[in-house]
Design a protein around this motif. Structure first.
Motif, PDB file in Angstrom:
ATOM      1  N   GLY A  36       0.837  -1.367   0.101  1.00  0.00           N
ATOM      2  CA  GLY A  36      -0.127  -0.110  -0.179  1.00  0.00           C
ATOM      3  C   GLY A  36       0.658   1.353   0.096  1.00  0.00           C
ATOM      4  O   GLY A  36       0.502   2.230  -0.647  1.00  0.00           O
ATOM      5  N   HIS A  39       2.384   1.709  -3.480  1.00  0.00           N
ATOM      6  CA  HIS A  39       1.348   2.183  -4.370  1.00  0.00           C
ATOM      7  C   HIS A  39       1.068   3.898  -4.482  1.00  0.00           C
ATOM      8  O   HIS A  39       1.072   4.678  -5.047  1.00  0.00           O
ATOM      9  CB  HIS A  39      -0.127   1.429  -4.271  1.00  0.00           C
ATOM     10  N   SER A 220      -3.060   5.321   1.359  1.00  0.00           N
ATOM     11  CA  SER A 220      -3.239   4.193   0.562  1.00  0.00           C
ATOM     12  C   SER A 220      -2.911   2.899   1.438  1.00  0.00           C
ATOM     13  O   SER A 220      -3.367   1.828   0.841  1.00  0.00           O
ATOM     14  CB  SER A 220      -1.871   4.469  -0.592  1.00  0.00           C
ATOM     15  N   ALA A 224      -5.400  -0.493   1.218  1.00  0.00           N
ATOM     16  CA  ALA A 224      -4.761  -1.830   0.906  1.00  0.00           C
ATOM     17  C   ALA A 224      -5.465  -2.777   2.322  1.00  0.00           C
ATOM     18  O   ALA A 224      -5.758  -3.893   1.963  1.00  0.00           O
ATOM     19  CB  ALA A 224      -3.386  -1.768   0.931  1.00  0.00           C
ATOM     20  N   GLN A 227      -8.948  -3.389   1.438  1.00  0.00           N
ATOM     21  CA  GLN A 227      -9.295  -4.295   0.316  1.00  0.00           C
ATOM     22  C   GLN A 227      -8.974  -5.750   0.609  1.00  0.00           C
ATOM     23  O   GLN A 227      -9.619  -6.473   0.108  1.00  0.00           O
ATOM     24  CB  GLN A 227      -8.260  -4.040  -0.940  1.00  0.00           C
ATOM     25  N   THR A 241     -13.150   1.996   0.777  1.00  0.00           N
ATOM     26  CA  THR A 241     -11.987   2.303   0.043  1.00  0.00           C
ATOM     27  C   THR A 241     -12.012   3.631  -0.813  1.00  0.00           C
ATOM     28  O   THR A 241     -11.410   4.783  -0.667  1.00  0.00           O
ATOM     29  CB  THR A 241     -11.691   1.591  -0.977  1.00  0.00           C
ATOM     30  N   THR A 247      -8.245   7.813  -5.666  1.00  0.00           N
ATOM     31  CA  THR A 247      -7.684   6.873  -6.783  1.00  0.00           C
ATOM     32  C   THR A 247      -8.128   5.511  -6.826  1.00  0.00           C
ATOM     33  O   THR A 247      -8.764   4.809  -7.566  1.00  0.00           O
ATOM     34  CB  THR A 247      -6.427   7.108  -6.864  1.00  0.00           C
ATOM     35  N   THR A 248      -7.368   4.918  -5.813  1.00  0.00           N
ATOM     36  CA  THR A 248      -7.871   3.371  -5.213  1.00  0.00           C
ATOM     37  C   THR A 248      -9.375   3.218  -5.163  1.00  0.00           C
ATOM     38  O   THR A 248      -9.865   2.093  -5.516  1.00  0.00           O
ATOM     39  CB  THR A 248      -7.070   2.767  -4.084  1.00  0.00           C
ATOM     40  N   ASN A 251     -11.085   2.797  -8.487  1.00  0.00           N
ATOM     41  CA  ASN A 251     -10.750   1.444  -9.243  1.00  0.00           C
ATOM     42  C   ASN A 251     -11.670   0.481  -8.631  1.00  0.00           C
ATOM     43  O   ASN A 251     -12.081  -0.422  -9.124  1.00  0.00           O
ATOM     44  CB  ASN A 251      -9.226   1.256  -9.128  1.00  0.00           C
ATOM     45  N   SER A 252     -11.679   0.683  -7.015  1.00  0.00           N
ATOM     46  CA  SER A 252     -12.565  -0.512  -6.479  1.00  0.00           C
ATOM     47  C   SER A 252     -13.955  -0.245  -6.731  1.00  0.00           C
ATOM     48  O   SER A 252     -14.437  -1.602  -7.065  1.00  0.00           O
ATOM     49  CB  SER A 252     -12.081  -0.294  -4.974  1.00  0.00           C
TER      50      SER A 252
END
Length: 319
Positions: A36, A39, A220, A224, A227, A241, A247-248, A251-252
């Motif tokens: 994490g 990233h 981040s 992680a 997730q 998230t 940003t994450t 995507n999630s």
């Protein structure tokens, strides 16, 4: 007055629990934490630093060299008529709109400290000037969406809600009214009496970017951890998230939800900016007397308006 031993402990005594829990999680899940952190730092280095740092340097030099009146002269009548902003406030709003988090909040705080805008106008600006940039929306967010979305729909869903937000914020803060604690004209210091050199501006920008990078890394890591919580359903993990880091979270949400249902929550998450964005904002408004809780409230309202705008505009603009 001494604190009674049986009385409830003040809330501040519970604050150390949070870093203790995080330290325990770092020790229990080292590989996941490193993943994490890596990233977050790569995101900061590859995306945030090269896109945000040059804008911060240039906008500060424009201010320090007295270029704001010249730049905003053509736009000042429009900003005053539609948003009720001064020329300096219009510059803050424009930079926050075009350059992305958290430059709008940083300039709002800088202008408030220098006396270029009043406290009322600064609070009003903080409600409407800190947004994701068009580059981020069209470059990253649009590429993550599960189905093609017209650029006009994405931009309109995020930026049109600024108008009703501005009406509400103007009613609450009344930026045109004089501040009760404002100094008189004889006592007031001239705005931007200190003109930093290019080296001073770069040094200040580097300090700001390091703090922003630290917050991106921490959130981040948190994303992680979320997730990899096996007991939570994928949709709820994606929601958490999105609250933590933008940003994450985008995507999630796009991966966990059906394509037809992923778009409004994704737009809401982008408008809110995540608690990572809120803490980045906290770092740049520190010492300016601008309440973070008000800012978070406005971002929640913006997220709701943006999701509703997307639902209304999608049939019109062809999603």
């Amino acid at each position: 007055m001494p604190h009674h031993p049986l009385a409830p402990a003040p809330p501040r005594r519970f604050f150390p629990v949070v870093p203790i829990i995080m330290l325990g999680a770092l020790l229990c899940f080292p590989s996941l934490s490193i993943q994490g952190a890596s990233h977050g730092l790569l995101l900061w280095f590859n995306v945030v630093l090269p896109t945000l740092a040059p804008f911060i340097i240039c906008t500060q030099m424009v201010v320090s060299l007295g270029g704001v009146p010249l730049l905003m002269k053509p736009l000042a009548p429009l900003s005053r008529a539609f948003l009720g902003l001064s020329g300096q406030g219009a510059y803050v709003f424009l930079c926050g709109l075009l350059c992305g988090y958290p430059l709008g909040a940083k300039m709002c705080a800088d202008f408030k400290r220098s006396g270029a805008v009043t406290e009322k106008e600064a609070r009003y600006l903080l409600a409407i000037c800190n947004h994701p940039s068009p580059m981020f929306l069209l470059g990253y967010v649009r590429g993550q969406l599960p189905i093609p979305v017209p650029p006009a729909l994405l931009l309109a869903s995020l930026y049109l809600p600024i108008l009703p937000l501005s009406l509400l914020a103007r009613y609450l803060y009344r930026p045109g009214a004089p501040d009760a604690k404002a100094p008189s004209s004889t006592d007031a210091k001239p705005a931007f009496s200190f003109r930093p050199s290019l080296e001073d501006t770069i040094a200040s920008t580097c300090e700001t970017m390091v703090v922003i990078g630290g917050y991106i890394m921490l959130f981040s890591i948190l994303a992680a951890w979320i997730q990899h919580l096996a007991l939570l359903p994928p949709a709820f993990k994606a929601f958490l998230t999105g609250l933590a880091e933008i940003t994450t979270g985008v995507n999630s949400l796009c991966a966990a939800l059906p394509p037809s249902h992923a778009l409004p929550p994704t737009v809401c998450a982008v408008a809110f900016g995540g608690f990572s964005g809120a803490f980045q904002t906290k770092s740049v408004i520190k010492g300016a007397g601008l309440p973070l809780c008000h800012y978070i409230g406005w971002k929640i309202l913006h997220a709701c308006f943006s999701g509703l705008s997307f639902i209304i505009l999608a049939p019109v603009l062809g999603a």
